[in-house]
Design a protein around this motif. Structure first.
Motif, PDB file in Angstrom:
ATOM      1  N   GLY A  95      -0.720   6.185 -40.320  1.00  0.00           N
ATOM      2  CA  GLY A  95      -0.078   4.576 -41.390  1.00  0.00           C
ATOM      3  C   GLY A  95       1.956   5.072 -41.689  1.00  0.00           C
ATOM      4  N   VAL A  96       2.312   6.054 -41.720  1.00  0.00           N
ATOM      5  CA  VAL A  96       3.854   6.090 -41.844  1.00  0.00           C
ATOM      6  C   VAL A  96       4.482   5.599 -40.781  1.00  0.00           C
ATOM      7  CG1 VAL A  96       5.602   7.885 -41.888  1.00  0.00           C
ATOM      8  CG2 VAL A  96       4.050   7.803 -43.837  1.00  0.00           C
ATOM      9  N   VAL A  97       3.923   6.218 -39.326  1.00  0.00           N
ATOM     10  CA  VAL A  97       3.895   5.838 -38.470  1.00  0.00           C
ATOM     11  C   VAL A  97       4.178   4.612 -38.070  1.00  0.00           C
ATOM     12  CG1 VAL A  97       3.677   6.009 -35.934  1.00  0.00           C
ATOM     13  CG2 VAL A  97       3.562   7.683 -36.989  1.00  0.00           C
ATOM     14  N   LEU A  98       2.928   3.988 -38.234  1.00  0.00           N
ATOM     15  CA  LEU A  98       2.598   2.546 -38.094  1.00  0.00           C
ATOM     16  C   LEU A  98       3.392   1.426 -39.052  1.00  0.00           C
ATOM     17  CD1 LEU A  98      -1.105   2.582 -37.726  1.00  0.00           C
ATOM     18  CD2 LEU A  98       0.530   2.186 -35.999  1.00  0.00           C
ATOM     19  N   ILE A  99       3.850   1.977 -40.141  1.00  0.00           N
ATOM     20  CA  ILE A  99       4.679   0.655 -41.100  1.00  0.00           C
ATOM     21  C   ILE A  99       6.496   1.416 -40.407  1.00  0.00           C
ATOM     22  CG2 ILE A  99       6.551   1.318 -42.907  1.00  0.00           C
ATOM     23  CD1 ILE A  99       3.299   2.377 -44.125  1.00  0.00           C
ATOM     24  N   ALA A 100       6.151   2.198 -39.585  1.00  0.00           N
ATOM     25  CA  ALA A 100       7.663   2.553 -38.974  1.00  0.00           C
ATOM     26  C   ALA A 100       8.410   1.651 -38.124  1.00  0.00           C
ATOM     27  CB  ALA A 100       8.242   4.260 -38.928  1.00  0.00           C
ATOM     28  N   LEU A 101       7.167   2.159 -36.551  1.00  0.00           N
ATOM     29  CA  LEU A 101       6.917   0.873 -35.804  1.00  0.00           C
ATOM     30  C   LEU A 101       7.073   0.116 -35.984  1.00  0.00           C
ATOM     31  CD1 LEU A 101       4.742   2.755 -33.943  1.00  0.00           C
ATOM     32  CD2 LEU A 101       6.991   2.476 -32.975  1.00  0.00           C
ATOM     33  N   SER A 102       6.428  -0.899 -37.882  1.00  0.00           N
ATOM     34  CA  SER A 102       6.503  -2.101 -37.437  1.00  0.00           C
ATOM     35  C   SER A 102       8.213  -2.734 -37.241  1.00  0.00           C
ATOM     36  CB  SER A 102       5.792  -2.452 -38.934  1.00  0.00           C
ATOM     37  OG  SER A 102       6.231  -1.967 -39.800  1.00  0.00           O
ATOM     38  N   LYS A 103       9.458  -2.337 -37.818  1.00  0.00           N
ATOM     39  CA  LYS A 103      10.379  -2.499 -37.938  1.00  0.00           C
ATOM     40  C   LYS A 103      10.992  -3.057 -36.336  1.00  0.00           C
ATOM     41  CE  LYS A 103      14.479  -3.105 -39.897  1.00  0.00           C
ATOM     42  NZ  LYS A 103      14.694  -4.274 -41.025  1.00  0.00           N
ATOM     43  N   LEU A 104      10.351  -1.805 -36.224  1.00  0.00           N
ATOM     44  CA  LEU A 104      10.828  -2.142 -34.618  1.00  0.00           C
ATOM     45  C   LEU A 104       9.760  -3.477 -33.700  1.00  0.00           C
ATOM     46  CD1 LEU A 104      10.831   1.359 -33.582  1.00  0.00           C
ATOM     47  CD2 LEU A 104      12.882   0.400 -34.250  1.00  0.00           C
ATOM     48  N   LEU A 105       8.861  -3.568 -34.489  1.00  0.00           N
ATOM     49  CA  LEU A 105       8.208  -4.762 -32.941  1.00  0.00           C
ATOM     50  C   LEU A 105       8.115  -5.968 -34.007  1.00  0.00           C
ATOM     51  CD1 LEU A 105       4.829  -2.425 -32.917  1.00  0.00           C
ATOM     52  CD2 LEU A 105       6.806  -2.942 -31.240  1.00  0.00           C
ATOM     53  N   LYS A 106       9.703  -5.818 -34.792  1.00  0.00           N
ATOM     54  CA  LYS A 106       9.570  -7.754 -35.179  1.00  0.00           C
ATOM     55  C   LYS A 106      10.636  -8.608 -34.254  1.00  0.00           C
ATOM     56  CE  LYS A 106       9.162  -7.690 -40.210  1.00  0.00           C
ATOM     57  NZ  LYS A 106      10.025  -7.990 -41.615  1.00  0.00           N
TER      58      LYS A 106
END
Length: 106
Positions: A95-106
């Protein structure tokens, strides 16, 4: 602030504080770790948005505290309990990795 109050207390008691001496160093170390974590949170907030950094900063310490509970203090025992903890940590870390990646994938 707690360090300053401790120094004032030690001066007032003529450098003979009524404490367990074995607790002083761990207390200072945990305070230093707390300070580093607070500074890291402010830095994370400046690079990431608050909705992204908050889940990361609240989940990380729980994972580390759980590891300390298993490895150092032996609070969690038994294969089934440790398996449940591993599954919970895995879900948390994903979950933390996906949240962190969500910032990059915007």
């Amino acid at each position: 602030m707690s360090t300053l109050l401790f120094v004032i207390y030690a001066i007032a008691n003529k450098n003979v504080p009524a404490i367990n001496p074995r607790l002083v160093l761990p207390g200072f170390v945990s305070g230093a770790l707390w300070a580093v974590s607070q500074i890291s949170w402010f830095i994370a907030n400046s690079y990431l948005s608050f909705p992204v950094s908050f889940p990361i900063i609240t989940s990380g310490p729980a994972v580390i505290a759980s590891l300390w509970g298993v490895i150092v203090f032996r609070e969690i025992r038994g294969k089934w309990q440790i398996l449940k903890l591993i599954i919970a940590m895995f879900v948390t870390i994903i979950g933390v990795v996906l949240i962190a990646l969500s910032k990059l994938l915007k």
